[in-house]
Each structure stands twice: as C-alpha cells, then as structure tokens.
Design a protein around this motif. Structure first.
Motif, PDB file in Angstrom:
ATOM      1  N   ALA A   1      -6.964   0.063   1.133  1.00 56.61           N
ATOM      2  CA  ALA A   1      -6.656  -1.323   1.470  1.00 56.61           C
ATOM      3  C   ALA A   1      -7.102  -1.731   2.867  1.00 56.61           C
ATOM      4  CB  ALA A   1      -5.154  -1.566   1.330  1.00 56.61           C
ATOM      5  N   ALA A   2      -7.112  -0.757   3.798  1.00 56.20           N
ATOM      6  CA  ALA A   2      -7.391  -1.132   5.196  1.00 56.20           C
ATOM      7  C   ALA A   2      -8.493  -0.311   5.850  1.00 56.20           C
ATOM      8  CB  ALA A   2      -6.113  -1.016   6.026  1.00 56.20           C
ATOM      9  N   GLY A   3      -8.978   0.721   5.165  1.00 51.35           N
ATOM     10  CA  GLY A   3     -10.127   1.462   5.681  1.00 51.35           C
ATOM     11  C   GLY A   3      -9.809   2.654   6.562  1.00 51.35           C
ATOM     12  N   PHE A   4      -8.527   2.958   6.789  1.00 50.56           N
ATOM     13  CA  PHE A   4      -8.191   4.139   7.589  1.00 50.56           C
ATOM     14  C   PHE A   4      -7.108   4.942   6.863  1.00 50.56           C
ATOM     15  CE2 PHE A   4      -5.422   0.713   9.001  1.00 50.56           C
ATOM     16  CZ  PHE A   4      -4.168   1.296   9.028  1.00 50.56           C
ATOM     17  N   PRO A   5      -7.136   6.282   6.970  1.00 45.38           N
ATOM     18  CA  PRO A   5      -6.147   7.095   6.266  1.00 45.38           C
ATOM     19  C   PRO A   5      -4.788   7.044   6.961  1.00 45.38           C
ATOM     20  CG  PRO A   5      -7.559   8.496   7.582  1.00 45.38           C
ATOM     21  CD  PRO A   5      -8.118   7.108   7.694  1.00 45.38           C
ATOM     22  N   LEU A   6      -3.729   7.065   6.171  1.00 46.44           N
ATOM     23  CA  LEU A   6      -2.368   7.109   6.708  1.00 46.44           C
ATOM     24  C   LEU A   6      -1.493   7.838   5.690  1.00 46.44           C
ATOM     25  CD1 LEU A   6      -0.524   6.082   9.070  1.00 46.44           C
ATOM     26  CD2 LEU A   6       0.117   4.204   7.527  1.00 46.44           C
ATOM     27  N   ARG A   7      -1.042   9.022   6.074  1.00 48.05           N
ATOM     28  CA  ARG A   7      -0.188   9.805   5.165  1.00 48.05           C
ATOM     29  C   ARG A   7       1.195   9.975   5.780  1.00 48.05           C
ATOM     30  NH1 ARG A   7       0.376  15.586   2.693  1.00 48.05           N
ATOM     31  NH2 ARG A   7       0.758  14.998   0.515  1.00 48.05           N
TER      32      ARG A   7
ATOM     33  N   ALA B   1       0.841  -1.200   0.000  1.00 48.74           N
ATOM     34  CA  ALA B   1       0.000   0.000   0.000  1.00 48.74           C
ATOM     35  C   ALA B   1       0.871   1.243   0.000  1.00 48.74           C
ATOM     36  CB  ALA B   1      -0.926   0.008   1.223  1.00 48.74           C
ATOM     37  N   VAL B   2       0.294   2.330  -0.475  1.00 53.08           N
ATOM     38  CA  VAL B   2       0.951   3.636  -0.497  1.00 53.08           C
ATOM     39  C   VAL B   2       0.430   4.462   0.665  1.00 53.08           C
ATOM     40  CG1 VAL B   2       1.223   5.785  -1.792  1.00 53.08           C
ATOM     41  CG2 VAL B   2       1.264   3.588  -2.992  1.00 53.08           C
ATOM     42  N   CYS B   3       1.339   5.083   1.399  1.00 57.90           N
ATOM     43  CA  CYS B   3       0.960   5.894   2.565  1.00 57.90           C
ATOM     44  C   CYS B   3       0.674   7.337   2.152  1.00 57.90           C
ATOM     45  CB  CYS B   3       2.069   5.854   3.618  1.00 57.90           C
ATOM     46  SG  CYS B   3       2.494   4.204   4.175  1.00 57.90           S
ATOM     47  N   ASP B   4      -0.400   7.522   1.425  1.00 61.50           N
ATOM     48  CA  ASP B   4      -0.791   8.858   0.979  1.00 61.50           C
ATOM     49  C   ASP B   4      -2.295   8.870   0.787  1.00 61.50           C
ATOM     50  OD1 ASP B   4      -0.547  11.499   0.243  1.00 61.50           O
ATOM     51  OD2 ASP B   4       0.788  11.145  -1.455  1.00 61.50           O
ATOM     52  N   ASP B   5      -2.837  10.059   0.491  1.00 57.23           N
ATOM     53  CA  ASP B   5      -4.284  10.165   0.320  1.00 57.23           C
ATOM     54  C   ASP B   5      -4.722   9.908  -1.117  1.00 57.23           C
ATOM     55  OD1 ASP B   5      -3.306  12.471  -0.822  1.00 57.23           O
ATOM     56  OD2 ASP B   5      -4.135  13.812   0.713  1.00 57.23           O
ATOM     57  N   HIS B   6      -3.766   9.554  -1.987  1.00 57.86           N
ATOM     58  CA  HIS B   6      -4.102   9.202  -3.365  1.00 57.86           C
ATOM     59  C   HIS B   6      -3.048   8.227  -3.891  1.00 57.86           C
ATOM     60  CE1 HIS B   6      -1.318  12.622  -3.638  1.00 57.86           C
ATOM     61  NE2 HIS B   6      -0.872  12.040  -4.737  1.00 57.86           N
ATOM     62  N   ARG B   7      -3.399   7.505  -4.929  1.00 60.70           N
ATOM     63  CA  ARG B   7      -2.457   6.560  -5.519  1.00 60.70           C
ATOM     64  C   ARG B   7      -1.328   7.304  -6.229  1.00 60.70           C
ATOM     65  NH1 ARG B   7      -5.431   1.093  -7.744  1.00 60.70           N
ATOM     66  NH2 ARG B   7      -6.932   0.846  -6.014  1.00 60.70           N
ATOM     67  N   MET B   8      -0.189   6.633  -6.338  1.00 55.31           N
ATOM     68  CA  MET B   8       0.953   7.226  -7.021  1.00 55.31           C
ATOM     69  C   MET B   8       0.844   6.980  -8.520  1.00 55.31           C
ATOM     70  SD  MET B   8       4.120   6.186  -4.504  1.00 55.31           S
ATOM     71  CE  MET B   8       5.302   7.029  -5.571  1.00 55.31           C
ATOM     72  N   ALA B   9       1.239   8.005  -9.301  1.00 56.93           N
ATOM     73  CA  ALA B   9       1.208   7.843 -10.753  1.00 56.93           C
ATOM     74  C   ALA B   9       2.117   6.705 -11.193  1.00 56.93           C
ATOM     75  CB  ALA B   9       1.636   9.148 -11.420  1.00 56.93           C
ATOM     76  N   ALA B  10       3.224   6.501 -10.469  1.00 55.10           N
ATOM     77  CA  ALA B  10       4.167   5.437 -10.829  1.00 55.10           C
ATOM     78  C   ALA B  10       3.671   4.061 -10.414  1.00 55.10           C
ATOM     79  CB  ALA B  10       5.525   5.715 -10.198  1.00 55.10           C
ATOM     80  N   LEU B  11       2.655   4.013  -9.526  1.00 56.55           N
ATOM     81  CA  LEU B  11       2.112   2.734  -9.039  1.00 56.55           C
ATOM     82  C   LEU B  11       0.590   2.760  -9.105  1.00 56.55           C
ATOM     83  CD1 LEU B  11       4.321   2.319  -5.834  1.00 56.55           C
ATOM     84  CD2 LEU B  11       4.627   1.098  -7.990  1.00 56.55           C
ATOM     85  N   PRO B  12       0.028   2.890 -10.276  1.00 52.70           N
ATOM     86  CA  PRO B  12      -1.427   3.054 -10.381  1.00 52.70           C
ATOM     87  C   PRO B  12      -2.238   1.875  -9.872  1.00 52.70           C
ATOM     88  CG  PRO B  12      -0.458   2.596 -12.536  1.00 52.70           C
ATOM     89  CD  PRO B  12       0.681   2.849 -11.598  1.00 52.70           C
TER      90      PRO B  12
END
Length: 326
Positions: free
Chosen positions: A244-250, A225-236
């Motif tokens: 993935a888990a239902g809670f935000p983590l940035r 998973a990516v630790c941001d509020d949106h997906r990475m362009a390099a990892l769409p």
C-alpha cells in the motif's frame, strides 16, 4: 582416619560413573511427562494471550497424554511470570507462555530479576498475530490518504494500551517510517483506546484483527493495511503496508513457549515436537483463524533466533520513545 590414595581414587571413579548414569537417566526422561504441566503466563484471564495459551494447552495435553494447566500471573509487564519460570526447577513441568512484550521489557527496565537472554531456553514459537492499521469509518480510505493527512497535520494522535506497549512501539515505528510527527495518547488497556478511536478522537490505531474485526464488520472501523510481509488469510483483500505504501513494516504479536535454562534437551525437543503437532488439530486451526492468528511450525533453534531478533529490532525504537516504567 583418612582413606588411602588408591581407595580415594576408586571412590571418586565410582562416584563419577554413578553421576554419569544419573545424568544420562535425567536426560533420557523416558516417562516425561508423568504428571500435569504448568503454563505460566503474565497476562490476565480472558485476553488474547490467555485465549492462545488455553487453546494450545488443551491440544498439547491431548498430544502428551497429560493435563496442561494455565496459570495467570499478571503484573509488571509480564515480569512476575517470567521470574517465576526463570527460578523454577528445569524439569519441563513449569513453562512460560512468553508474549511479544518480552522483546520490549529488556529496553524499558533498567534492571530485571532475570536475564532475558540466559534465564530461558526457547521451546516453540507457536503463533504470530499480525497487527493492522485501522481508522474510524469516516477516516481516510487508503493508507496513502492516512500518510498524507499525518504529514500535512502534525500532532494527529493515536491511542495505545499504554506507554512501552507493543502497539506504542509499533505506532512510533510507523510514524518514523513515514516522517510524520504524531501524538501518543496512552490508556490503561486496549478497550478504552479503541473507544476513542471509534469516536474519531484519534487519526489511527494499530491493533490486532481479533480486537478490531468486530468493529470492522459492524462498519465502525476500516482496515487500511496489514503490518506483515504477506497478506492475512482472514483478510485476503487487505494489502500489506509495503503493497500500500511502498515500504516494509512488520509489527506482530507473538507467543512462544519457554522453559527454564538447564531444561534437558530431550524434554525441550519433545515439547517442541508435541507443540508442532498440537497446533495442527482442527479445533486449533479453526479457532486461530477466527482470532486472526497464524500458527507457526518451529524448532527450538528457530524460536530462539526469532526471540533474539525481536529484542534487537525493538531496542532502538524503545530508546527513541523514551518509554520508562511508570
């Protein structure tokens, strides 16, 4: 002999007018920059922060028409570089390439040789690098599986480049959010931590895409998973933690240009505009994409707000970790 009262007042008035003219001239700075600018960074050569600084320096130099030279003043969690710039002449020629560790050191150090809130003026927040949660290739296949494992088996470990690092704080935050008791294993740098993760000695590691992508491409790591509020362009195809888990983590690494406090606002504004232009250069865009960086358009005000928010965000996590200067 003492001058007359009228003469003294006239002299004061003349001095005031002359002083005002000098201030106006300093603020205008029509010739800025007329010689090379220094980018001071608290990182060793060759690392992600150094690469980011040099990438921006070359493009910014093209925009401004003057050379931008990167100087590495590593040590003391970036505080050597920060102090140097805090004490520099506020003329726009000595700038700090600040990194995300600046949001953590105010809570780790009991006393700093500069004021993290008052010694600098934020110029431009030019890039952000989202962190990702990675596991050995034969580890859990989804974030849900990793969370279940960490809850089921307390004491599972994670590696970091050192106590008090962003990766340490981010890993602790992740553990807190999922309610798991994990074991922190600090190393002297990211590379040895990653080697042990690759060998399966740790359950997971939080890292940047630039540092881990080669191992992912080689089939030795899996990104969950990516630790941001949106997906990475390099990892769409890789979900965010919230997806993935239902809670935000940035958890993001960031780079921000600072100038010494007292730098004239017209200079700050010119540097900000030039930085926003420099990061649009095709060479910068291509290199940033390869390194998993997201270039950011900013203003001095938005950059300051982001910096202050980062300090406030990490303060309670640092306190909970008990991290202190080693």
């Amino acid at each position: 002999m003492f001058p007359s009262r009228r003469g003294a007042l006239a002299g004061i008035a003349a001095s005031t007018l002359a002083g005002s003219a000098l201030v106006r001239g300093a603020l205008a700075q029509p010739g800025y920059p007329d010689h090379a600018i220094r980018f001071v960074g608290g990182f060793p050569p060759g690392g992600p922060a150094d690469l980011s600084a040099r990438m921006l320096a070359q493009s910014l130099g093209d925009v401004l028409g003057q050379q931008v030279v990167v100087e590495n003043k590593s040590g003391a969690a970036g505080n050597i570089a920060s102090q140097l710039v805090a004490e520099a002449k506020p003329d726009g020629y000595t700038l700090l390439v600040g990194t995300s560790i600046m949001s953590i050191v105010p809570s780790v150090y009991d006393k700093l040789p500069y004021d993290p809130h008052k010694s600098f003026v934020a110029v431009a927040h030019f890039t952000t690098i989202p962190m990702a949660i990675v596991v050995p290739a034969d580890g859990p296949r989804t974030l849900h599986e990793l969370i279940a494992l960490l809850k089921k088996e307390p004491g599972k470990s994670y590696g970091t480049p050192g106590s008090g690092s962003l990766i340490h704080m981010g890993s602790l935050l992740f553990s807190q959010r999922i309610g798991a008791e994990t074991l922190h294993v600090p190393y002297r740098g990211s590379a040895p931590a990653m080697q042990d993760t690759l060998a399966g000695r740790h359950a997971f590691q939080i890292d940047t895409l630039g540092s881990s992508k080669g191992f992912v491409d080689g089939g030795r790591l899996r990104i969950l998973a990516v630790c941001d509020d949106h997906r990475m362009a390099a990892l769409p195809d890789v979900p965010t933690v919230k997806e993935a888990a239902g809670f935000p983590l940035r958890i993001v690494t960031w780079y921000l240009i600072f100038a010494p406090a007292g730098t004239p606002q017209p200079i700050v504004d010119k540097l900000n505009a030039a930085t926003n232009q420099a990061i649009k250069a095709p060479a910068v865009v291509d290199k940033a994409k390869a390194l998993g960086m997201e270039m950011v358009q900013s203003t001095p005000a938005s950059s300051k707000r982001f910096y202050e928010e980062q300090i406030a965000m990490w303060a309670p996590i640092v306190k909970a970790s008990g991290a202190k200067v080693e």
